[in-house]
Design a protein around this motif. Structure first.
Motif, PDB file in Angstrom:
ATOM      1  N   ALA A 172       1.158  -1.330   0.105  1.00 21.06           N
ATOM      2  CA  ALA A 172      -0.025   0.009  -0.129  1.00 21.06           C
ATOM      3  C   ALA A 172       0.781   1.320   0.102  1.00 21.06           C
ATOM      4  CB  ALA A 172      -0.840   0.021   1.169  1.00 21.06           C
ATOM      5  N   TYR A 173       1.825   1.277   0.707  1.00 16.15           N
ATOM      6  CA  TYR A 173       2.826   2.410   0.730  1.00 16.15           C
ATOM      7  C   TYR A 173       3.453   2.614  -0.541  1.00 16.15           C
ATOM      8  CZ  TYR A 173       3.243   1.939   5.799  1.00 16.15           C
ATOM      9  OH  TYR A 173       2.968   1.879   7.152  1.00 16.15           O
ATOM     10  N   ALA A 174       3.735   1.747  -1.513  1.00 14.34           N
ATOM     11  CA  ALA A 174       4.344   1.682  -2.925  1.00 14.34           C
ATOM     12  C   ALA A 174       3.301   2.287  -3.836  1.00 14.34           C
ATOM     13  CB  ALA A 174       5.032   0.281  -3.151  1.00 14.34           C
ATOM     14  N   ILE A 175       2.226   1.687  -3.728  1.00  9.10           N
ATOM     15  CA  ILE A 175       0.993   2.162  -4.557  1.00  9.10           C
ATOM     16  C   ILE A 175       0.715   3.335  -4.472  1.00  9.10           C
ATOM     17  CG2 ILE A 175      -1.319   1.691  -5.424  1.00  9.10           C
ATOM     18  CD1 ILE A 175      -0.711  -1.370  -4.361  1.00  9.10           C
ATOM     19  N   SER A 176       0.692   4.099  -3.201  1.00  8.53           N
ATOM     20  CA  SER A 176       0.390   5.459  -2.687  1.00  8.53           C
ATOM     21  C   SER A 176       1.125   6.120  -3.486  1.00  8.53           C
ATOM     22  CB  SER A 176       0.273   5.531  -1.214  1.00  8.53           C
ATOM     23  OG  SER A 176      -0.145   6.976  -0.837  1.00  8.53           O
ATOM     24  N   ALA A 177       2.763   5.861  -3.290  1.00  9.49           N
ATOM     25  CA  ALA A 177       3.583   6.796  -3.697  1.00  9.49           C
ATOM     26  C   ALA A 177       3.749   6.682  -5.306  1.00  9.49           C
ATOM     27  CB  ALA A 177       5.230   6.158  -3.437  1.00  9.49           C
ATOM     28  N   GLY A 178       3.306   5.611  -5.965  1.00 10.83           N
ATOM     29  CA  GLY A 178       3.376   5.617  -7.186  1.00 10.83           C
ATOM     30  C   GLY A 178       2.108   6.741  -7.904  1.00 10.83           C
ATOM     31  N   ARG A 179       0.953   6.398  -7.245  1.00 12.88           N
ATOM     32  CA  ARG A 179      -0.111   7.237  -7.689  1.00 12.88           C
ATOM     33  C   ARG A 179       0.241   8.733  -7.630  1.00 12.88           C
ATOM     34  NH1 ARG A 179      -3.351   9.796  -4.311  1.00 12.88           N
ATOM     35  NH2 ARG A 179      -2.723   8.262  -2.414  1.00 12.88           N
ATOM     36  N   ILE A 180       0.929   9.241  -6.354  1.00 12.53           N
ATOM     37  CA  ILE A 180       1.115  10.478  -6.340  1.00 12.53           C
ATOM     38  C   ILE A 180       2.170  11.014  -7.391  1.00 12.53           C
ATOM     39  CG2 ILE A 180       2.432  12.285  -4.841  1.00 12.53           C
ATOM     40  CD1 ILE A 180       1.170  10.722  -2.546  1.00 12.53           C
ATOM     41  N   LEU A 181       3.134  10.224  -7.775  1.00 12.67           N
ATOM     42  CA  LEU A 181       4.302  10.488  -8.717  1.00 12.67           C
ATOM     43  C   LEU A 181       3.439  10.627 -10.152  1.00 12.67           C
ATOM     44  CD1 LEU A 181       6.976   8.247  -7.553  1.00 12.67           C
ATOM     45  CD2 LEU A 181       7.050  10.777  -7.721  1.00 12.67           C
ATOM     46  N   ALA A 182       2.708   9.451 -10.369  1.00 14.52           N
ATOM     47  CA  ALA A 182       1.984   9.793 -11.625  1.00 14.52           C
ATOM     48  C   ALA A 182       1.082  10.814 -12.031  1.00 14.52           C
ATOM     49  CB  ALA A 182       1.260   8.454 -11.785  1.00 14.52           C
ATOM     50  N   SER A 183       0.688  11.380 -10.875  1.00 11.44           N
ATOM     51  CA  SER A 183      -0.145  12.563 -10.867  1.00 11.44           C
ATOM     52  C   SER A 183       0.698  13.698 -11.436  1.00 11.44           C
ATOM     53  CB  SER A 183      -1.000  12.896  -9.655  1.00 11.44           C
ATOM     54  OG  SER A 183       0.164  13.215  -8.703  1.00 11.44           O
ATOM     55  N   LYS A 184       2.036  13.625 -11.252  1.00  9.38           N
ATOM     56  CA  LYS A 184       2.989  14.714 -11.694  1.00  9.38           C
ATOM     57  C   LYS A 184       3.533  14.566 -12.966  1.00  9.38           C
ATOM     58  CE  LYS A 184       4.460  15.656  -6.928  1.00  9.38           C
ATOM     59  NZ  LYS A 184       3.743  17.082  -6.925  1.00  9.38           N
ATOM     60  N   ASN A 185       2.794  13.626 -13.977  1.00 12.91           N
ATOM     61  CA  ASN A 185       3.299  13.274 -15.147  1.00 12.91           C
ATOM     62  C   ASN A 185       4.427  12.532 -15.485  1.00 12.91           C
ATOM     63  OD1 ASN A 185       0.918  14.600 -16.390  1.00 12.91           O
ATOM     64  ND2 ASN A 185       2.013  16.596 -16.214  1.00 12.91           N
ATOM     65  N   ILE A 186       4.693  11.650 -14.444  1.00 15.42           N
ATOM     66  CA  ILE A 186       5.823  10.717 -14.315  1.00 15.42           C
ATOM     67  C   ILE A 186       5.172   9.271 -14.777  1.00 15.42           C
ATOM     68  CG2 ILE A 186       7.624   9.566 -12.892  1.00 15.42           C
ATOM     69  CD1 ILE A 186       7.578  12.097 -11.266  1.00 15.42           C
ATOM     70  N   GLN A 187       6.160   8.751 -15.817  1.00 11.72           N
ATOM     71  CA  GLN A 187       5.666   7.545 -16.282  1.00 11.72           C
ATOM     72  C   GLN A 187       5.843   6.543 -14.977  1.00 11.72           C
ATOM     73  OE1 GLN A 187       3.948   6.681 -19.280  1.00 11.72           O
ATOM     74  NE2 GLN A 187       3.917   4.903 -18.358  1.00 11.72           N
ATOM     75  N   GLU A 221      -6.149   1.658  -2.567  1.00 14.57           N
ATOM     76  CA  GLU A 221      -5.108   2.144  -3.187  1.00 14.57           C
ATOM     77  C   GLU A 221      -5.065   1.785  -4.646  1.00 14.57           C
ATOM     78  OE1 GLU A 221      -2.981   4.471  -2.379  1.00 14.57           O
ATOM     79  OE2 GLU A 221      -3.990   4.433  -0.201  1.00 14.57           O
ATOM     80  N   LEU A 222      -5.103   0.343  -5.044  1.00 17.96           N
ATOM     81  CA  LEU A 222      -5.227   0.398  -6.382  1.00 17.96           C
ATOM     82  C   LEU A 222      -6.508   1.028  -7.230  1.00 17.96           C
ATOM     83  CD1 LEU A 222      -4.931  -3.701  -6.232  1.00 17.96           C
ATOM     84  CD2 LEU A 222      -3.029  -2.045  -7.500  1.00 17.96           C
ATOM     85  N   LYS A 223      -7.422   1.090  -6.654  1.00 23.18           N
ATOM     86  CA  LYS A 223      -8.538   2.010  -7.254  1.00 23.18           C
ATOM     87  C   LYS A 223      -8.242   3.198  -7.255  1.00 23.18           C
ATOM     88  CE  LYS A 223     -13.356   3.093  -6.244  1.00 23.18           C
ATOM     89  NZ  LYS A 223     -14.591   3.035  -5.402  1.00 23.18           N
ATOM     90  N   LEU A 224      -7.540   4.047  -6.530  1.00 21.50           N
ATOM     91  CA  LEU A 224      -7.086   5.233  -6.721  1.00 21.50           C
ATOM     92  C   LEU A 224      -5.661   5.274  -7.753  1.00 21.50           C
ATOM     93  CD1 LEU A 224      -6.906   6.761  -2.975  1.00 21.50           C
ATOM     94  CD2 LEU A 224      -8.554   7.115  -4.737  1.00 21.50           C
ATOM     95  N   PHE A 225      -5.221   4.392  -7.760  1.00 23.64           N
ATOM     96  CA  PHE A 225      -4.073   4.450  -8.659  1.00 23.64           C
ATOM     97  C   PHE A 225      -4.882   4.350 -10.277  1.00 23.64           C
ATOM     98  CE2 PHE A 225      -0.978   2.354 -11.526  1.00 23.64           C
ATOM     99  CZ  PHE A 225       0.228   3.093 -11.334  1.00 23.64           C
ATOM    100  N   ARG A 226      -5.625   3.615 -10.403  1.00 24.70           N
ATOM    101  CA  ARG A 226      -6.449   3.406 -11.780  1.00 24.70           C
ATOM    102  C   ARG A 226      -6.963   4.753 -12.203  1.00 24.70           C
ATOM    103  NH1 ARG A 226      -8.000  -1.756  -9.321  1.00 24.70           N
ATOM    104  NH2 ARG A 226      -6.747  -3.507 -10.319  1.00 24.70           N
ATOM    105  N   THR A 227      -7.064   6.001 -11.535  1.00 27.61           N
ATOM    106  CA  THR A 227      -7.396   6.975 -12.069  1.00 27.61           C
ATOM    107  C   THR A 227      -6.238   7.592 -12.460  1.00 27.61           C
ATOM    108  OG1 THR A 227      -7.043   8.093  -9.874  1.00 27.61           O
ATOM    109  CG2 THR A 227      -9.048   7.267  -9.972  1.00 27.61           C
ATOM    110  N   THR A 228      -5.032   7.346 -12.613  1.00 27.47           N
ATOM    111  CA  THR A 228      -3.983   8.096 -13.337  1.00 27.47           C
ATOM    112  C   THR A 228      -3.807   7.361 -14.477  1.00 27.47           C
ATOM    113  OG1 THR A 228      -2.244   6.730 -12.147  1.00 27.47           O
ATOM    114  CG2 THR A 228      -3.155   8.529 -10.891  1.00 27.47           C
ATOM    115  N   GLN A 229      -2.605   7.809 -14.991  1.00 29.39           N
ATOM    116  CA  GLN A 229      -2.120   7.223 -16.552  1.00 29.39           C
ATOM    117  C   GLN A 229      -1.236   6.072 -16.158  1.00 29.39           C
ATOM    118  OE1 GLN A 229      -3.575   8.027 -19.629  1.00 29.39           O
ATOM    119  NE2 GLN A 229      -4.752   9.445 -18.392  1.00 29.39           N
ATOM    120  N   GLY A 230      -0.991   5.564 -14.940  1.00 29.82           N
ATOM    121  CA  GLY A 230      -0.040   4.662 -14.871  1.00 29.82           C
ATOM    122  C   GLY A 230      -0.525   3.280 -15.353  1.00 29.82           C
ATOM    123  N   ILE A 231       0.648   2.564 -15.458  1.00 28.88           N
ATOM    124  CA  ILE A 231       0.268   1.046 -16.225  1.00 28.88           C
ATOM    125  C   ILE A 231       0.265   0.134 -15.172  1.00 28.88           C
ATOM    126  CG2 ILE A 231       1.157  -0.356 -18.117  1.00 28.88           C
ATOM    127  CD1 ILE A 231       2.248   1.867 -19.579  1.00 28.88           C
TER     128      ILE A 231
END
Length: 436
Positions: free
Chosen positions: A272-287, A307-317
């Motif tokens: 959950a820590y890692a997914i949350s960090a990935g979501r915040i970074l993806a919101s800054k246009n980071i791949q 956290e996975l549900k929130l991550f899917r709102t970004t452009q992350g893969i």
């Protein structure tokens, strides 16, 4: 170098707004009485009639070397020449005889012409000498050995030298006593301590005390969701710091925006820590490429599912296949796959985990461990982030350089367990830890 070596040097001395500025040649230096004698002296640009001038060391604010003896640089003495030429021309004008056919007028014109030539030649001479003076003053003023030698001599007392401070250096004295570097104290002294860059002492705790602190935080209203969000925010700040700050995210650098691979476990809080960090970074246009283990039909934790549900709102893969991950270039890898409850022997029995370990070692990108296990795990980390306080039994095998994360807990969370706590983070959300 003693002050006798500076005799006959041409100097410029600043004695403050009351006494003014003096220029001249050093005639003698009295180290006992702390006095300095100048000859051929000027005061605020005006030649002094007296042969010598005596200055006290306590009155000297600044002293600049202009030229050494025998150099071409000399203090201009053309002021007397100007006055003498002017008086001579006046005398010639008065002594001019009165004659017919305009002889008086011609003599006056000639006298004025001579005076004009005299003034012009004096002006040109003064201009040339001023240029030479300026070059000589700059040359000797920028010569550190000459200045330091004279200022370190006994002619200038140490009290007259002004201290210089940096723009970020505190110059005001405080009356709060000496600085206390051990601002975090446990009920039972820790067997292992770390130091921050500022010199603060950070004690290490065991896993039991950490769990009690988390329970105390939930008692005061710091829910698990808040903890995950704080840890994710701190981890993203750490990633941005390692990527080079805001320069990599400028619009003009969009052709080289960073790429980060996030490894997340779906059964432990580290995921959950890692997914949350990935979501915040993806919101800054980071791949962002998020890897989750395959063959997991159910997620054991609601927090990870959210956290996975929130991550899917970004452009992350999101992928569960190692072959879908980028080969190069990859700037960072966030490792939230290794957790305290996942042993290496169990994970190595799974083919997907062996593929991930080979992928990370072959990629040669910096790996950040997000709250790694005590032994560091099979994936070697260059940096590791731990929440709250470091653990005593943490090994430095695959952990790398250790950083402490700020979860934003209030002091009552620690006081509830008789822990004296003061935040060591300052203006940052993470601090580096060094072995004491």
């Amino acid at each position: 170098m003693s002050f006798e070596n500076f005799l006959n040097w041409t100097v410029s001395i600043d004695c403050g707004s009351n006494l003014g500025n003096y220029q001249g040649q050093i005639k003698s230096v009295d180290g006992i009485n702390q006095t300095l004698t100048l000859k051929h002296a000027f005061h605020n640009g005006i030649l002094i009639d007296e042969e010598f001038i005596l200055l006290k060391a306590k009155d000297i604010i600044d002293l600049n070397l202009l030229s050494q003896p025998g150099s071409s640089f000399q203090i201009p003495k053309t002021i007397n020449k100007k006055s003498s030429n002017y008086e001579q021309s006046q005398q010639q004008l008065k002594a001019a005889p009165i004659a017919n056919n305009g002889s008086k007028s011609s003599d006056i014109n000639a006298s004025q012409s001579n005076r004009s030539r005299s003034s012009k030649s004096w002006s040109d001479e003064a201009t040339n000498e001023n240029e030479t003076n300026e070059e000589g003053r700059l040359r000797y003023h920028m010569d550190p050995p000459n200045i330091s030698s004279l200022k370190n001599s006994s002619i200038i007392q140490p009290s007259s030298m002004q201290d210089k401070y940096r723009c970020d250096q505190m110059i005001l004295e405080h009356n709060n006593g000496p600085i206390e570097y051990e601002q975090i104290q446990l009920p039972v002294p820790s067997t292992k301590k770390y130091l921050t860059d500022e010199g603060l002492i950070i004690p290490a705790i065991n896993t039991e005390l950490r769990d009690r602190l988390f329970n105390s935080a939930e008692y005061y209203g710091y829910s698990l969701e808040r903890r995950v969000e704080s840890m994710g925010r701190c981890t993203s700040d750490m990633c941005l710091h390692l990527l080079g700050g805001t320069q990599r995210l400028l619009v003009k650098n969009r052709h080289q925006h960073p790429t980060i691979v996030v490894l997340a476990c779906l059964t432990e809080i580290q995921g959950a820590y890692a997914i949350s960090a990935g979501r915040i970074l993806a919101s800054k246009n980071i791949q962002i490429y998020l890897y989750v283990p395959p063959n997991l039909t159910t997620i054991r934790s609601n927090i990870i599912e959210n956290e996975l549900k929130l991550f899917r709102t970004t452009q992350g893969i999101i992928t569960n296949n190692v072959s879908d991950l980028p080969r190069s270039p990859v700037d960072l890898i966030l490792n939230g796959l290794d957790a305290a409850n996942n042993s290496d022997s169990v994970l190595f029995a799974k083919p997907w985990y062996r593929d991930i370990v080979q992928y990370c070692s072959r990629l040669q990108a910096s790996v950040i461990g997000v709250d790694p296990p005590l032994d560091g795990g099979a994936i070697e980390c260059k940096y590791s982030l731990v929440p709250l306080l470091p653990l005593v039994a943490m090994s430095s095998k695959n952990v790398g350089r250790l950083y402490l994360c700020d979860l934003g807990f209030g002091q009552k969370v620690f006081q509830h367990l008789q822990i004296r706590y003061a935040s060591p983070f300052g203006a940052k959300s993470f601090v580096a830890l060094h072995d004491n």
